[in-house]
Enzyme design. Structure first.
Site, short mmCIF file in Angstrom:
data_model
loop_
_atom_site.label_atom_id
_atom_site.label_comp_id
_atom_site.label_asym_id
_atom_site.label_seq_id
_atom_site.Cartn_x
_atom_site.Cartn_y
_atom_site.Cartn_z
N LYS A 1 0.83 -1.23 0.00
CA LYS A 1 0.00 0.00 0.00
C LYS A 1 0.85 1.27 0.00
CE LYS A 1 -2.23 -0.34 3.91
NZ LYS A 1 -1.80 -1.61 4.48
N ARG B 1 11.70 -2.99 11.21
CA ARG B 1 10.77 -2.33 12.14
C ARG B 1 10.29 -3.31 13.19
NH1 ARG B 1 6.51 0.61 8.20
NH2 ARG B 1 5.14 -0.72 9.42
N ARG C 1 -0.66 -8.52 13.44
CA ARG C 1 -1.20 -7.47 12.55
C ARG C 1 -2.16 -8.09 11.53
NH1 ARG C 1 3.97 -4.72 10.25
NH2 ARG C 1 2.56 -3.32 9.17
N ARG D 1 11.69 -6.97 4.10
CA ARG D 1 11.82 -5.53 3.89
C ARG D 1 12.54 -4.86 5.06
NH1 ARG D 1 5.55 -3.24 4.29
NH2 ARG D 1 5.50 -3.12 6.55
N ARG E 1 -9.29 1.98 9.25
CA ARG E 1 -8.91 0.61 9.59
C ARG E 1 -9.98 -0.09 10.42
NH1 ARG E 1 -3.00 1.26 9.11
NH2 ARG E 1 -1.96 -0.71 9.38
P1 AMP Z 1 1.04 1.00 8.87
O1 AMP Z 1 2.35 1.64 8.58
O2 AMP Z 1 -0.10 1.59 8.09
O3 AMP Z 1 1.09 -0.51 8.78
O4 AMP Z 1 0.70 1.34 10.41
C1 AMP Z 1 1.57 0.95 11.45
C2 AMP Z 1 0.80 0.86 12.76
O5 AMP Z 1 0.23 2.13 13.11
C3 AMP Z 1 -0.39 -0.09 12.76
O6 AMP Z 1 -0.02 -1.44 12.99
C4 AMP Z 1 -1.23 0.48 13.91
O7 AMP Z 1 -0.68 0.13 15.18
C5 AMP Z 1 -1.03 1.98 13.73
N1 AMP Z 1 -2.06 2.57 12.83
C6 AMP Z 1 -1.87 3.13 11.61
N2 AMP Z 1 -3.03 3.56 11.07
C7 AMP Z 1 -3.98 3.27 11.99
C8 AMP Z 1 -5.38 3.45 12.02
N3 AMP Z 1 -6.05 4.01 11.01
N4 AMP Z 1 -6.05 3.02 13.13
C9 AMP Z 1 -5.42 2.46 14.17
N5 AMP Z 1 -4.08 2.25 14.20
C10 AMP Z 1 -3.36 2.65 13.13
#
Ligand code: AMP
Length: 216
Positions: free
Chosen positions: A13, A160, A171, A127, A88
């Site tokens: 994404k 990460r 996740r 990654r 989300r």
């Molecule tokens: P991402 O980089 O989009 O995978 O986001 C990393 C982490 O940030 C996720 O695993 C969540 O812990 C938090 N996060 C990001 N976006 C959201 C969201 N819209 N709602 C809740 N937690 C979020």
């Protein structure tokens, strides 16, 4: 153009969102990036979010909705935007609908990028991120490199915390339980464009561009 990019962790994404944003000259709004920046800056938000993110759980809806509310009101969003990682949960999706209708915005496309779980776990394990700029790289593309190709920081590549295998599994579970219902929510509105996420970055990007052209 207003887009919501939807898909499981590791599906690509963020990479696709960056490409689309630069092709269409619209801001790329990644809630994960906003939270990671807050963690780096040790703000109150960052302190609250860090542990939750390290576990692979979701930051509370009210916090996330507040962040998006503020961000979408910034002037650079007036021509369009691409949302990556939001909404989300169904609660976030309904709050976004309400916000967009208050802003008199009607035309939002949802792009759903798909891949199976084994592929996702494999991709995430392969990654690395740059500690300095946050850019994500495929391990084989940075092998032997001492500087980040994006920001030139030295020895800045790392796995990460939330990309470690046990966290990735959580996740994916959180995605199935809390985030997949968001897709049903948008399917009922007939606004979802599905894209096969298998293949190279350019192949997937070509598929996205073709579908978006057909829409306009
Ligand atoms: P991402 O980089 O989009 O995978 O986001 C990393 C982490 O940030 C996720 O695993 C969540 O812990 C938090 N996060 C990001 N976006 C959201 C969201 N819209 N709602 C809740 N937690 C979020």
């Amino acid at each position: 153009m207003r887009l919501i990019l939807f898909g499981a962790p590791g599906v690509g994404k963020g990479t696709q969102a960056k490409l689309i944003a630069s092709n269409l000259n619209i801001p790329h709004i990644s809630t994960g990036d906003i939270l990671r920046q807050a963690v780096k800056d040790k703000t109150d938000l960052g302190k609250k979010a860090q542990e939750i993110m390290n576990r692979g759980d979701l930051v509370p809806d009210d916090i996330m909705i507040g962040i998006i509310q503020q961000r979408l009101h910034k002037p650079d969003c007036s021509k369009g935007f691409i949302l990556d990682g939001f909404p989300r949960t169904v609660k976030q999706a309904t709050a976004l609908d309400k916000l967009l209708s208050e802003m008199n915005i009607k035309d939002v496309n949802v792009i759903n990028i798909t891949a199976d779980d084994n592929e996702l776990v494999k991709r995430i394990g392969n990654r690395r991120a740059c500690k300095n700029c946050g850019q994500i790289f495929v391990l084989k593309d940075i092998e032997g490199k001492s500087h980040c190709p994006n920001c030139n920081a030295e020895k800045s590549f790392y796995l990460r915390d939330d990309d470690k295998e046990e966290v990735v599994r959580n996740r994916l579970n959180v995605f199935r339980k809390n985030t997949e219902p968001v897709l049903d929510y948008y399917n009922k509105q007939n606004s979802v464009i599905s894209i096969d996420g298998l293949g190279s970055i350019n192949e997937v990007n070509k598929r996205v561009s073709e579908k978006l052209k057909l829409k306009n």
